[in-house]
Design an enzyme around this catalytic site. Structure first.
Site, PDB file in Angstrom:
ATOM      1  N   HIS A 269      79.278  11.729 -13.407  1.00  0.00           N
ATOM      2  CA  HIS A 269      79.607  12.252 -12.081  1.00  0.00           C
ATOM      3  C   HIS A 269      79.342  11.305 -10.912  1.00  0.00           C
ATOM      4  O   HIS A 269      78.843  11.729  -9.854  1.00  0.00           O
ATOM      5  CB  HIS A 269      78.864  13.577 -11.858  1.00  0.00           C
ATOM      6  CG  HIS A 269      79.577  14.520 -10.927  1.00  0.00           C
ATOM      7  ND1 HIS A 269      79.541  14.376  -9.549  1.00  0.00           N
ATOM      8  CD2 HIS A 269      80.337  15.610 -11.159  1.00  0.00           C
ATOM      9  CE1 HIS A 269      80.240  15.344  -8.990  1.00  0.00           C
ATOM     10  NE2 HIS A 269      80.739  16.106  -9.948  1.00  0.00           N
TER      11      HIS A 269
ATOM     12  N   ASP B 232      83.395  23.258 -12.722  1.00  0.00           N
ATOM     13  CA  ASP B 232      83.081  21.838 -12.876  1.00  0.00           C
ATOM     14  C   ASP B 232      81.618  21.602 -13.257  1.00  0.00           C
ATOM     15  O   ASP B 232      80.757  22.447 -13.034  1.00  0.00           O
ATOM     16  CB  ASP B 232      83.337  21.107 -11.553  1.00  0.00           C
ATOM     17  CG  ASP B 232      84.820  20.963 -11.259  1.00  0.00           C
ATOM     18  OD1 ASP B 232      85.628  21.607 -11.950  1.00  0.00           O
ATOM     19  OD2 ASP B 232      85.154  20.216 -10.327  1.00  0.00           O
TER      20      ASP B 232
ATOM     21  N   HIS C  36      81.486  25.928  -9.863  1.00  0.00           N
ATOM     22  CA  HIS C  36      80.630  25.127 -10.749  1.00  0.00           C
ATOM     23  C   HIS C  36      79.833  26.056 -11.642  1.00  0.00           C
ATOM     24  O   HIS C  36      79.085  26.905 -11.125  1.00  0.00           O
ATOM     25  CB  HIS C  36      79.682  24.252  -9.910  1.00  0.00           C
ATOM     26  CG  HIS C  36      80.407  23.277  -9.036  1.00  0.00           C
ATOM     27  ND1 HIS C  36      80.929  23.634  -7.820  1.00  0.00           N
ATOM     28  CD2 HIS C  36      80.712  21.973  -9.226  1.00  0.00           C
ATOM     29  CE1 HIS C  36      81.522  22.578  -7.271  1.00  0.00           C
ATOM     30  NE2 HIS C  36      81.407  21.544  -8.112  1.00  0.00           N
TER      31      HIS C  36
END
Ligand code: NI
Length: 497
Positions: A358, A304, A445
């Site tokens: 985000h 992500d 991530h």
């Protein structure tokens, strides 16, 4: 309440406070907010022409606080990058830490509800010898909308980062103050006394930290919420027309205005040339035999918040192991790292939508949330020719409105490596390996080098245990996933039991 912060720290964290400028709150107004809102649109650009431009991201998802910060790093404008980093860092420290001196405590330590910090950016200019960046910060909880902004400028001639007030000639400072005072006078909630105080020399740079040009060369000054009017009235926008502002501009201000009016499509900071990333031969998708996750052990690795500086290395690792993965990208990063999105797609990985900047979408209006997804769809579409069909909400935060607005399957995870917290290659690999079951979706991530460094160990170990590494869509074996439904794993996958 924090009242001891320096003005450089972008100190308006709680809407309604005017302590940071020393202005006294005026009596609450019952009239409609005076903020000009979208009336005067500042000019923003997407400078695809900057070689070596990077976006710096950080994010975290703790029990009581969440954050996502991003800012650009422009080669040759290191002083600007430093100022942006300092600003993001200061805000994050405020959120995370126990602050000593002023007696306040970071929201992460005290909040019973979720505290959230979100910092996103846009370029105001990035051509000629001028770079301008506007950081928008959203901090929750807040009495108002929690939004504050600041502009950061870089003068390529002096190689210095300069504040917004550097757009104005020092000799013209008083004329600027007079023009702003006149424009603000009589607005609902605004008192002349507060204006005078906020624009006094010692508070001026804090009050005037957000200044940018429109496409037509007009100057838009946004004065923070709670500075010249009570918080609920909102920030105050003032526009000075091109002709009005022309005699007030400094030499740098004139060059900045000129790049708004007649932008060049190149940036010249007399920086050492950045080695142009050798056009990576886009590999055709490897000929991986179709994997049937109903008959073999599968796991879906998901990455992500990227792509970012470590993504290329991750792609090389995945290619070496013949592994497929899914990248839930932010639109902001997709825009500035379009080449990496193309490489991801060309290697057969899946691209998912992870919002533009985000934020926790459950805190946004339907329209704002829609905008977050739509802009990201456009950014991905622009680089690979198709929009993402999967969606993962930032922080996994979703409700009925977010699910409906997503209009596609909502993909969460079943194994959280907590890699944003550990920042430790060994620990991240160990967590993934210890917790995984067939059919799982693993959350990582690719904005953290330690996470990318953990991947070889994960791939080697799990491969030896018979796992196949597939995209999220492959994990569900082509079974149609429904829009608005939340998926965290595939319980029907082979070996699951
Ligand atoms: Ni995320």
């Amino acid at each position: 309440m924090r009242i001891g912060l320096t003005v450089a720290a972008l100190a308006v964290t709680v809407a309604g406070l005017s302590a940071c400028t020393g202005a006294r709150p005026a009596a609450p107004s019952t009239t409609a907010p005076a903020a000009a809102g979208d009336l005067h649109k500042i000019r923003t650009v997407t400078p695809a022409w900057i070689a070596g431009l990077r976006i710096v991201n950080d994010s975290g998802n703790a029990a009581s606080c969440r954050w996502a910060t991003s800012y650009p790093a422009v080669p040759g404008a290191e002083a600007l990058t430093l100022a942006l980093r300092r600003s993001a860092r200061t805000r994050l420290d405020d959120l995370l830490e126990n602050r000593g001196g002023d007696g306040s405590t970071g929201a992460c330590q005290t909040s019973d509800s979720h505290a959230e910090l979100n910092i996103s950016f846009s370029f105001l200019a990035a051509s000629g010898d001028v770079v301008g960046v506007r950081l928008v910060t959203i901090q929750q909880p807040a009495a108002g909308d929690g939004v504050s902004a600041g502009t950061y400028w870089f003068d390529g001639r002096t190689r210095r980062e300069v504040p917004a007030t550097a757009l104005i000639s020092p000799q013209a400072a008083d004329r600027l103050v007079a023009a702003l005072s006149k424009a603000l006078s009589g607005r609902p909630g605004v008192t002349d006394n507060d204006v005078r105080e906020a624009l006094a020399p010692q508070y001026r740079s804090a009050t005037l930290r957000d200044m940018a040009f429109t496409q037509g060369g007009d100057l838009v000054v946004e004065i923070p919420r709670g500075t010249v009017a009570p918080g609920p009235v909102g920030p105050q926008r003032v526009m000075l027309s091109r002709t009005q502002v022309a005699p007030l501009l400094s030499d740098f201000g004139r060059r900045a205005q000129d790049q708004a009016l007649h932008p060049q499509q190149r940036l010249d900071l007399s920086a050492p040339p950045v080695p142009s990333s050798s056009p990576t031969a886009t590999p055709s998708p490897p000929n991986v035999p179709a994997v049937d996750c109903l008959h073999v052990k599968c796991v879906a690795l998901t990455f992500d918040d990227g792509p970012g500086p470590y993504t290329a290395s991750l792609l090389a690792t995945l290619a070496r192991h013949g592994a497929r993965a899914t990248f839930f990208v932010t639109g902001q990063n997709a825009t500035y790292h379009a080449d990496l999105i193309r490489q991801e797609a060309a290697a057969g990985h899946e691209i998912g939508n992870h919002s533009w900047s985000h934020p926790d979408l459950t805190r946004l209006s339907t329209r704002q949330a829609h905008d977050q997804l739509g802009r990201t769809d456009q950014a991905v579409q622009a680089s690979i020719g198709r929009a993402p069909t999967l969606f993962r909400p930032p922080y996994g935060a979703q409700n009925a409105a977010v699910r409906a607005g997503a209009a596609r399957p909502v993909i969460l995870w079943s194994v959280d490596t907590q890699d944003w917290k550990y920042r430790d290659r060994v620990k991240v690999a160990r967590t993934a390996i210890a917790q995984v079951r067939p059919g799982d979706i693993i959350l990582m991530h690719d904005i953290h080098p330690t996470s990318v460094a953990a991947v070889p160990q994960i791939l080697t170990t799990l491969k030896s245990r018979g796992y196949h590494f597939v995209s999220v869509s492959q994990l569900f074996g082509g079974a149609p996933l429904s829009a608005g439904t939340v998926y965290g794993d595939n319980p029907r996958a082979f070996g699951r039991n």
